[in-house]
Structures are given as C-alpha cells and as structure tokens.
Write an enzyme that holds these catalytic residues in place. Structure first.
Site, PDB file in Angstrom:
ATOM      1  N   LEU A   1       0.782  -1.248   0.047  1.00 31.57           N
ATOM      2  CA  LEU A   1      -0.166  -0.020   0.139  1.00 31.57           C
ATOM      3  C   LEU A   1       0.929   1.135   0.104  1.00 31.57           C
ATOM      4  O   LEU A   1       0.681   2.042  -0.778  1.00 31.57           O
ATOM      5  CB  LEU A   1      -0.849  -0.098   1.173  1.00 31.57           C
ATOM      6  CG  LEU A   1      -1.608   1.267   1.286  1.00 31.57           C
ATOM      7  CD1 LEU A   1      -2.585   1.763   0.323  1.00 31.57           C
ATOM      8  CD2 LEU A   1      -2.281   1.136   2.643  1.00 31.57           C
ATOM      9  N   TYR A   2       1.802   1.459   0.955  1.00 31.02           N
ATOM     10  CA  TYR A   2       2.629   2.589   1.011  1.00 31.02           C
ATOM     11  C   TYR A   2       3.385   2.713  -0.360  1.00 31.02           C
ATOM     12  O   TYR A   2       3.500   3.816  -0.634  1.00 31.02           O
ATOM     13  CB  TYR A   2       3.859   2.118   2.159  1.00 31.02           C
ATOM     14  CG  TYR A   2       3.180   2.254   3.514  1.00 31.02           C
ATOM     15  CD1 TYR A   2       1.769   2.693   3.491  1.00 31.02           C
ATOM     16  CD2 TYR A   2       3.708   1.265   4.504  1.00 31.02           C
ATOM     17  CE1 TYR A   2       1.238   2.405   5.037  1.00 31.02           C
ATOM     18  CE2 TYR A   2       3.130   0.982   5.720  1.00 31.02           C
ATOM     19  CZ  TYR A   2       1.798   1.520   5.956  1.00 31.02           C
ATOM     20  OH  TYR A   2       1.369   1.407   7.230  1.00 31.02           O
TER      21      TYR A   2
END
Length: 184
Positions: A149-150
């Site tokens: 996600l990051y």
C-alpha cells in the site's frame, strides 16, 4: 460503511485502551511491550502538530486509527533514523527527507477490516493538507499488504533491513513527497 474522524491529543490520550486493543490485534506484539507502547503513544500526543484519525463503523465502533506529527530534533525516532540516513546517504539526503517532515507514527486496522481501503484512507487523510514537504515512517521490511500500500501511495525506501537500537526486527524506513499520489 467506515467513517474517519479526527481525535485531538486529549481524546487520543483518553482512548488509549481502545487504541492499544486495535494495535494488539493488528500487530500481535509480545504482551510485555504493551505498557511501554502505551507510554510512547501518550507521549506522541504531546508532539507538535499531532494529528489523529479514527476509523469507525456507523455505530461508532473503532476499527482502525492512525496518527502522526511534525518531526523535530529531540524526538527519539526522528533523531535515530535521521542520523542513520545521514551515515548511509549523506547529510543532504537526510536533510531533504527530515528537515520538514510529517512523521507517521502508527497506522493500524483490525484484521477483519483490512484490505477494504481503510488503511489507504487513513494515510491519505493524515497527509492531506499538511504543510510539511515529506512524510516518513517505518514499516516491517517484509512483503506485507501495508508495505505494498505504501509503495502504491508513492513511498520509497530510504533505508532497508533497518534494526532500531535495542530491537531485533527488520524495518524499512520509507518516505514520500507531499502531497501523496492519488489512488486509482
């Protein structure tokens, strides 16, 4: 439906039992670390420009939270990580990432709500409208959903396989330029 709401430093400190419960089910830390973690979180609420978001169901049940603050010299994480980045990449790189940084300290979502966009909304919500130039954080250096996600949000590795002083787990120190990239 999950809604995000801001919690100020006082409300955050008053709700630490709920916060620690979410942290515990999301991270499964050794129980002997929880008292220390709670103390660290309480202290974080005193840092400059502290901001917290709580993810709640429509009936008010907290299922996730995230918080951060303006990073400054004299804060343990800020000093340790900046010094490590300076040693590895030089003072100019460390300054570029840490001179005016929003430090995301915690992002946690109950397992049954993970993979549904709650974490993405928390990160975006925390970073929205910030005056800092960058956002920095640490995450386990493993191919987790959070790590992916990051990366999709524009965070890049600054230091990999990092072990904090006194620790044993490997972390990735990651950073992104603000504002964050929008999610497709």
């Amino acid at each position: 439906m999950i809604e995000l709401r801001h919690a100020g430093p006082e409300e955050f400190a008053a709700s630490l039992d709920t916060v620690i419960d979410i942290y515990t089910v999301a991270m499964r830390p050794p129980t002997d670390q929880l008292t220390g973690r709670q103390s660290i979180m309480r202290n974080h609420a005193t840092y400059p420009r502290f901001t917290c978001l709580v993810a709640e169901t429509t009936d008010g049940v907290a299922v996730g939270f995230g918080y951060g603050f303006h990073g400054s010299p004299g804060q343990w994480w800020h000093d340790v990580v900046r010094r490590s980045l300076e040693e590895r990449e030089g003072p100019a790189t460390a300054a570029a990432w840490f001179e005016n940084a929003f430090e995301i300290a915690e992002i946690h979502v109950r397992p049954e709500y993970q993979g549904k966009g709650v974490g993405r909304r928390l990160v975006h919500g925390l970073c929205a409208g910030r005056g800092e130039r960058t956002a920095v954080m640490s995450t386990h250096d493993q191919p987790t959903a959070a790590r992916h996600l990051y990366q999709r949000l524009g965070f890049v590795d600054l230091i990999g396989m990092y072990v904090f002083p006194g620790g044993y787990e490997h972390y990735a120190i990651v950073g992104a330029t603000l504002p964050l990239q929008p999610m497709p």
